[in-house]
Design a protein around this motif. Structure first.
Motif, PDB file in Angstrom:
ATOM      1  N   ALA A   1       0.844  -1.194   0.000  1.00 48.55           N
ATOM      2  CA  ALA A   1       0.000   0.000   0.000  1.00 48.55           C
ATOM      3  C   ALA A   1       0.880   1.245   0.000  1.00 48.55           C
ATOM      4  CB  ALA A   1      -0.921  -0.001   1.213  1.00 48.55           C
ATOM      5  N   GLY A   2       0.431   2.256  -0.731  1.00 49.93           N
ATOM      6  CA  GLY A   2       1.148   3.527  -0.783  1.00 49.93           C
ATOM      7  C   GLY A   2       2.233   3.589  -1.835  1.00 49.93           C
ATOM      8  N   GLN A   3       2.572   2.453  -2.422  1.00 50.81           N
ATOM      9  CA  GLN A   3       3.614   2.437  -3.443  1.00 50.81           C
ATOM     10  C   GLN A   3       2.995   2.350  -4.836  1.00 50.81           C
ATOM     11  OE1 GLN A   3       6.396  -0.693  -2.536  1.00 50.81           O
ATOM     12  NE2 GLN A   3       7.232   0.409  -0.793  1.00 50.81           N
ATOM     13  N   ALA A   4       3.780   2.708  -5.836  1.00 49.99           N
ATOM     14  CA  ALA A   4       3.329   2.615  -7.222  1.00 49.99           C
ATOM     15  C   ALA A   4       3.051   1.149  -7.564  1.00 49.99           C
ATOM     16  CB  ALA A   4       4.395   3.172  -8.155  1.00 49.99           C
ATOM     17  N   VAL A   5       2.012   0.938  -8.355  1.00 52.42           N
ATOM     18  CA  VAL A   5       1.676  -0.405  -8.823  1.00 52.42           C
ATOM     19  C   VAL A   5       1.932  -0.418 -10.326  1.00 52.42           C
ATOM     20  CG1 VAL A   5      -0.133  -2.163  -8.984  1.00 52.42           C
ATOM     21  CG2 VAL A   5      -0.033  -0.654  -6.983  1.00 52.42           C
ATOM     22  N   ASN A   6       3.115  -0.858 -10.699  1.00 52.98           N
ATOM     23  CA  ASN A   6       3.561  -0.770 -12.084  1.00 52.98           C
ATOM     24  C   ASN A   6       3.227  -1.988 -12.932  1.00 52.98           C
ATOM     25  OD1 ASN A   6       4.773   1.795 -11.681  1.00 52.98           O
ATOM     26  ND2 ASN A   6       6.496   0.772 -10.679  1.00 52.98           N
ATOM     27  N   PHE A   7       2.757  -3.057 -12.273  1.00 54.29           N
ATOM     28  CA  PHE A   7       2.530  -4.298 -13.011  1.00 54.29           C
ATOM     29  C   PHE A   7       1.259  -4.990 -12.546  1.00 54.29           C
ATOM     30  CE2 PHE A   7       7.139  -3.732 -12.727  1.00 54.29           C
ATOM     31  CZ  PHE A   7       7.494  -3.775 -14.068  1.00 54.29           C
ATOM     32  N   GLU A   8       0.748  -5.816 -13.446  1.00 52.09           N
ATOM     33  CA  GLU A   8      -0.177  -6.860 -13.039  1.00 52.09           C
ATOM     34  C   GLU A   8       0.592  -8.156 -13.200  1.00 52.09           C
ATOM     35  OE1 GLU A   8      -3.769  -6.971 -15.356  1.00 52.09           O
ATOM     36  OE2 GLU A   8      -2.707  -6.755 -17.239  1.00 52.09           O
ATOM     37  N   TYR A   9       0.202  -9.172 -12.458  1.00 55.60           N
ATOM     38  CA  TYR A   9       1.013 -10.374 -12.345  1.00 55.60           C
ATOM     39  C   TYR A   9       0.196 -11.615 -12.666  1.00 55.60           C
ATOM     40  CZ  TYR A   9       3.862  -7.099  -9.702  1.00 55.60           C
ATOM     41  OH  TYR A   9       4.601  -6.012  -9.308  1.00 55.60           O
ATOM     42  N   TRP A  10       0.821 -12.504 -13.427  1.00 53.84           N
ATOM     43  CA  TRP A  10       0.243 -13.807 -13.675  1.00 53.84           C
ATOM     44  C   TRP A  10       1.054 -14.800 -12.856  1.00 53.84           C
ATOM     45  CZ3 TRP A  10       1.718 -18.404 -16.503  1.00 53.84           C
ATOM     46  CH2 TRP A  10       0.645 -19.299 -16.683  1.00 53.84           C
ATOM     47  N   ILE A  11       0.374 -15.580 -12.044  1.00 53.89           N
ATOM     48  CA  ILE A  11       1.062 -16.494 -11.131  1.00 53.89           C
ATOM     49  C   ILE A  11       1.393 -17.796 -11.856  1.00 53.89           C
ATOM     50  CG2 ILE A  11       0.941 -17.714  -8.930  1.00 53.89           C
ATOM     51  CD1 ILE A  11      -1.130 -15.549  -8.052  1.00 53.89           C
ATOM     52  N   ILE A  12       2.675 -18.079 -11.957  1.00 55.84           N
ATOM     53  CA  ILE A  12       3.150 -19.321 -12.562  1.00 55.84           C
ATOM     54  C   ILE A  12       3.060 -20.438 -11.524  1.00 55.84           C
ATOM     55  CG2 ILE A  12       5.116 -20.495 -13.644  1.00 55.84           C
ATOM     56  CD1 ILE A  12       6.188 -17.578 -14.259  1.00 55.84           C
ATOM     57  N   ASN A  13       3.643 -20.191 -10.359  1.00 57.87           N
ATOM     58  CA  ASN A  13       3.628 -21.123  -9.227  1.00 57.87           C
ATOM     59  C   ASN A  13       3.491 -20.311  -7.960  1.00 57.87           C
ATOM     60  OD1 ASN A  13       4.259 -23.736 -10.498  1.00 57.87           O
ATOM     61  ND2 ASN A  13       6.188 -22.741 -11.022  1.00 57.87           N
ATOM     62  N   GLY A  14       2.764 -20.857  -6.988  1.00 55.83           N
ATOM     63  CA  GLY A  14       2.681 -20.199  -5.701  1.00 55.83           C
ATOM     64  C   GLY A  14       1.282 -19.762  -5.335  1.00 55.83           C
ATOM     65  N   LEU A  15       1.216 -19.023  -4.233  1.00 60.07           N
ATOM     66  CA  LEU A  15      -0.051 -18.595  -3.653  1.00 60.07           C
ATOM     67  C   LEU A  15       0.159 -17.249  -2.979  1.00 60.07           C
ATOM     68  CD1 LEU A  15      -3.003 -19.366  -2.715  1.00 60.07           C
ATOM     69  CD2 LEU A  15      -1.914 -20.403  -0.720  1.00 60.07           C
ATOM     70  N   VAL A  16      -0.754 -16.305  -3.237  1.00 59.82           N
ATOM     71  CA  VAL A  16      -0.663 -14.980  -2.630  1.00 59.82           C
ATOM     72  C   VAL A  16      -1.988 -14.610  -1.978  1.00 59.82           C
ATOM     73  CG1 VAL A  16       1.067 -14.200  -4.302  1.00 59.82           C
ATOM     74  CG2 VAL A  16      -1.352 -13.677  -4.701  1.00 59.82           C
ATOM     75  N   LYS A  17      -1.915 -13.613  -1.124  1.00 63.24           N
ATOM     76  CA  LYS A  17      -3.086 -13.049  -0.454  1.00 63.24           C
ATOM     77  C   LYS A  17      -3.130 -11.565  -0.788  1.00 63.24           C
ATOM     78  CE  LYS A  17      -2.528 -12.083   3.891  1.00 63.24           C
ATOM     79  NZ  LYS A  17      -2.437 -11.980   5.348  1.00 63.24           N
ATOM     80  N   ALA A  18      -4.277 -11.096  -1.286  1.00 61.80           N
ATOM     81  CA  ALA A  18      -4.477  -9.669  -1.556  1.00 61.80           C
ATOM     82  C   ALA A  18      -5.422  -9.133  -0.483  1.00 61.80           C
ATOM     83  CB  ALA A  18      -5.076  -9.466  -2.945  1.00 61.80           C
ATOM     84  N   TYR A  19      -5.007  -8.038   0.172  1.00 62.35           N
ATOM     85  CA  TYR A  19      -5.811  -7.528   1.276  1.00 62.35           C
ATOM     86  C   TYR A  19      -5.607  -6.035   1.455  1.00 62.35           C
ATOM     87  CZ  TYR A  19      -1.373  -8.078   3.839  1.00 62.35           C
ATOM     88  OH  TYR A  19      -0.070  -8.010   4.238  1.00 62.35           O
TER      89      TYR A  19
END
Length: 190
Positions: free
Chosen positions: A44-62
Protein backbone atom coordinates in the motif's frame (compact mmCIF):
# COMPACT_ATOMS: atom_id res chain seq x y z
CA UNK A 1 12.26 -20.55 -18.69
CA UNK A 2 10.95 -21.67 -22.07
CA UNK A 3 8.55 -24.08 -20.33
CA UNK A 4 7.23 -21.22 -18.17
CA UNK A 5 6.58 -19.09 -21.25
CA UNK A 6 4.90 -22.09 -22.85
CA UNK A 7 2.46 -22.26 -19.92
CA UNK A 8 1.70 -18.54 -20.33
CA UNK A 9 1.01 -19.02 -24.03
CA UNK A 10 -1.27 -21.97 -23.21
CA UNK A 11 -3.11 -19.72 -20.75
CA UNK A 12 -3.83 -17.17 -23.48
CA UNK A 13 -4.77 -19.92 -25.90
CA UNK A 14 -7.39 -21.33 -23.53
CA UNK A 15 -9.52 -18.53 -24.99
CA UNK A 16 -7.90 -17.45 -28.28
CA UNK A 17 -5.38 -19.03 -30.63
CA UNK A 18 -2.18 -17.13 -31.34
CA UNK A 19 0.16 -17.44 -34.28
CA UNK A 20 3.86 -17.90 -33.63
CA UNK A 21 4.41 -14.42 -35.01
CA UNK A 22 1.91 -12.96 -32.50
CA UNK A 23 3.48 -14.90 -29.64
CA UNK A 24 6.97 -13.76 -30.61
CA UNK A 25 5.70 -10.19 -30.32
CA UNK A 26 3.92 -10.80 -26.97
CA UNK A 27 6.54 -12.80 -25.05
CA UNK A 28 9.25 -10.11 -24.65
CA UNK A 29 6.75 -7.81 -22.92
CA UNK A 30 6.55 -10.15 -19.91
CA UNK A 31 9.20 -10.20 -17.19
CA UNK A 32 9.89 -13.05 -14.76
CA UNK A 33 9.92 -12.49 -10.99
CA UNK A 34 10.34 -14.78 -7.98
CA UNK A 35 9.51 -14.06 -4.36
CA UNK A 36 9.86 -16.08 -1.18
CA UNK A 37 7.09 -16.80 1.30
CA UNK A 38 6.15 -13.62 3.26
CA UNK A 39 7.65 -11.25 0.68
CA UNK A 40 5.45 -8.48 -0.70
CA UNK A 41 4.47 -8.31 -4.34
CA UNK A 42 2.56 -5.04 -3.81
CA UNK A 43 2.54 -2.69 -0.83
CA UNK A 44 0.00 0.00 0.00
CA UNK A 45 1.15 3.53 -0.78
CA UNK A 46 3.61 2.44 -3.44
CA UNK A 47 3.33 2.61 -7.22
CA UNK A 48 1.68 -0.41 -8.82
CA UNK A 49 3.56 -0.77 -12.08
CA UNK A 50 2.53 -4.30 -13.01
CA UNK A 51 -0.18 -6.86 -13.04
CA UNK A 52 1.01 -10.37 -12.35
CA UNK A 53 0.24 -13.81 -13.67
CA UNK A 54 1.06 -16.49 -11.13
CA UNK A 55 3.15 -19.32 -12.56
CA UNK A 56 3.63 -21.12 -9.23
CA UNK A 57 2.68 -20.20 -5.70
CA UNK A 58 -0.05 -18.60 -3.65
CA UNK A 59 -0.66 -14.98 -2.63
CA UNK A 60 -3.09 -13.05 -0.45
CA UNK A 61 -4.48 -9.67 -1.56
CA UNK A 62 -5.81 -7.53 1.28
CA UNK A 63 -6.43 -4.04 2.61
CA UNK A 64 -5.73 -2.75 6.10
CA UNK A 65 -8.30 -0.21 7.30
CA UNK A 66 -7.70 2.85 9.49
CA UNK A 67 -8.21 0.74 12.63
CA UNK A 68 -5.54 -1.76 11.56
CA UNK A 69 -8.03 -4.51 10.63
CA UNK A 70 -7.05 -6.71 7.72
CA UNK A 71 -9.69 -7.33 5.03
CA UNK A 72 -8.78 -10.18 2.67
CA UNK A 73 -10.06 -9.57 -0.83
CA UNK A 74 -8.60 -12.52 -2.64
CA UNK A 75 -6.38 -15.56 -2.54
CA UNK A 76 -4.69 -16.16 -5.88
CA UNK A 77 -2.79 -19.21 -7.04
CA UNK A 78 -1.46 -20.70 -10.26
CA UNK A 79 -2.95 -19.24 -13.46
CA UNK A 80 -4.57 -16.32 -11.58
CA UNK A 81 -3.93 -12.67 -12.41
CA UNK A 82 -3.38 -10.42 -9.41
CA UNK A 83 -2.69 -6.74 -8.81
CA UNK A 84 -4.15 -3.66 -7.18
CA UNK A 85 -6.16 -3.21 -10.35
CA UNK A 86 -7.43 0.29 -9.58
CA UNK A 87 -3.95 1.62 -8.79
CA UNK A 88 -2.47 -0.23 -11.78
CA UNK A 89 -5.05 1.06 -14.23
CA UNK A 90 -4.92 4.66 -12.96
CA UNK A 91 -1.17 4.60 -12.24
CA UNK A 92 -1.64 5.84 -8.68
CA UNK A 93 -0.36 4.61 -5.30
CA UNK A 94 -1.81 1.30 -4.21
CA UNK A 95 -4.26 0.61 -1.40
CA UNK A 96 -4.06 -3.17 -1.67
CA UNK A 97 -1.26 -5.30 -0.24
CA UNK A 98 -0.29 -8.55 -1.94
CA UNK A 99 2.05 -10.89 -0.13
CA UNK A 100 3.22 -14.42 -0.78
CA UNK A 101 1.82 -17.25 1.31
CA UNK A 102 4.24 -19.60 -0.48
CA UNK A 103 7.41 -19.19 -2.53
CA UNK A 104 6.02 -17.87 -5.81
CA UNK A 105 6.91 -17.17 -9.44
CA UNK A 106 5.25 -14.57 -11.62
CA UNK A 107 5.17 -13.03 -15.03
CA UNK A 108 4.87 -9.24 -14.77
CA UNK A 109 3.20 -7.04 -17.37
CA UNK A 110 3.24 -3.24 -17.30
CA UNK A 111 0.22 -1.17 -18.32
CA UNK A 112 2.16 0.33 -21.22
CA UNK A 113 3.20 -3.11 -22.48
CA UNK A 114 -0.30 -4.51 -22.06
CA UNK A 115 -1.69 -1.66 -24.15
CA UNK A 116 0.95 -2.23 -26.85
CA UNK A 117 0.10 -5.92 -27.01
CA UNK A 118 -3.65 -5.29 -27.08
CA UNK A 119 -3.32 -2.82 -29.94
CA UNK A 120 -1.11 -5.15 -31.96
CA UNK A 121 -2.89 -8.46 -31.21
CA UNK A 122 -6.70 -8.18 -31.04
CA UNK A 123 -6.98 -11.72 -29.62
CA UNK A 124 -5.06 -10.56 -26.53
CA UNK A 125 -7.32 -7.52 -26.16
CA UNK A 126 -10.28 -9.89 -26.22
CA UNK A 127 -8.52 -12.19 -23.75
CA UNK A 128 -8.09 -9.36 -21.23
CA UNK A 129 -11.70 -8.24 -21.78
CA UNK A 130 -12.98 -11.74 -21.00
CA UNK A 131 -10.67 -12.11 -17.98
CA UNK A 132 -11.75 -8.70 -16.64
CA UNK A 133 -15.39 -9.66 -17.02
CA UNK A 134 -14.79 -12.95 -15.17
CA UNK A 135 -12.97 -11.08 -12.41
CA UNK A 136 -15.83 -8.61 -12.08
CA UNK A 137 -18.38 -11.44 -11.96
CA UNK A 138 -16.39 -13.25 -9.25
CA UNK A 139 -16.09 -10.04 -7.23
CA UNK A 140 -19.84 -9.47 -7.54
CA UNK A 141 -20.51 -13.04 -6.38
CA UNK A 142 -18.20 -12.52 -3.40
CA UNK A 143 -19.93 -9.30 -2.34
CA UNK A 144 -23.36 -10.89 -2.73
CA UNK A 145 -22.27 -13.94 -0.72
CA UNK A 146 -21.16 -11.65 2.10
CA UNK A 147 -24.53 -9.92 2.00
CA UNK A 148 -26.85 -12.90 1.57
CA UNK A 149 -25.20 -16.14 2.71
CA UNK A 150 -24.39 -17.43 6.15
CA UNK A 151 -20.72 -17.85 7.00
CA UNK A 152 -21.15 -21.63 6.93
CA UNK A 153 -22.71 -21.48 3.45
CA UNK A 154 -19.81 -19.29 2.28
CA UNK A 155 -17.37 -21.83 3.67
CA UNK A 156 -19.15 -24.75 1.97
CA UNK A 157 -19.18 -22.82 -1.30
CA UNK A 158 -15.42 -22.20 -0.99
CA UNK A 159 -14.77 -25.88 -0.19
CA UNK A 160 -16.80 -26.93 -3.23
CA UNK A 161 -15.37 -24.40 -5.69
CA UNK A 162 -11.73 -24.28 -4.53
CA UNK A 163 -10.88 -27.42 -2.52
CA UNK A 164 -7.14 -27.07 -3.29
CA UNK A 165 -7.15 -23.57 -1.80
CA UNK A 166 -8.59 -24.86 1.49
CA UNK A 167 -5.64 -27.26 1.75
CA UNK A 168 -3.03 -24.55 1.10
CA UNK A 169 -4.28 -21.59 3.14
CA UNK A 170 -4.00 -21.52 6.95
CA UNK A 171 -7.37 -21.86 8.70
CA UNK A 172 -7.04 -18.50 10.44
CA UNK A 173 -6.78 -16.80 7.02
CA UNK A 174 -9.76 -18.74 5.66
CA UNK A 175 -11.70 -17.59 8.73
CA UNK A 176 -10.66 -13.99 8.13
CA UNK A 177 -11.63 -14.22 4.46
CA UNK A 178 -15.06 -15.52 5.46
CA UNK A 179 -15.46 -12.91 8.20
CA UNK A 180 -15.62 -15.38 11.10
CA UNK A 181 -13.43 -16.36 14.02
CA UNK A 182 -11.10 -19.37 13.85
CA UNK A 183 -13.29 -21.08 16.45
CA UNK A 184 -16.42 -20.61 14.33
CA UNK A 185 -14.62 -22.03 11.30
CA UNK A 186 -13.64 -25.08 13.37
CA UNK A 187 -17.32 -25.76 14.06
CA UNK A 188 -18.01 -25.88 10.30
CA UNK A 189 -15.53 -28.75 9.98
CA UNK A 190 -17.09 -30.88 12.72
Amino acid sequence: MENKFHSLRQHFEELYSLTDEEWNFIEPHFHFKTLKKHQFLIQAGQAVNFEYWIINGLVKAYHIDDKGKEHILQFAMEKYWVSDHCAFQHQEPGTIIVDCLEDSEFFCLSLEDREKICLAVPAVANFFRVKSNHGYINLQKRVLSLLTMTAEDRYQYLVTKLPALIQRVPKKLIASYLGVSRETLSRFNS
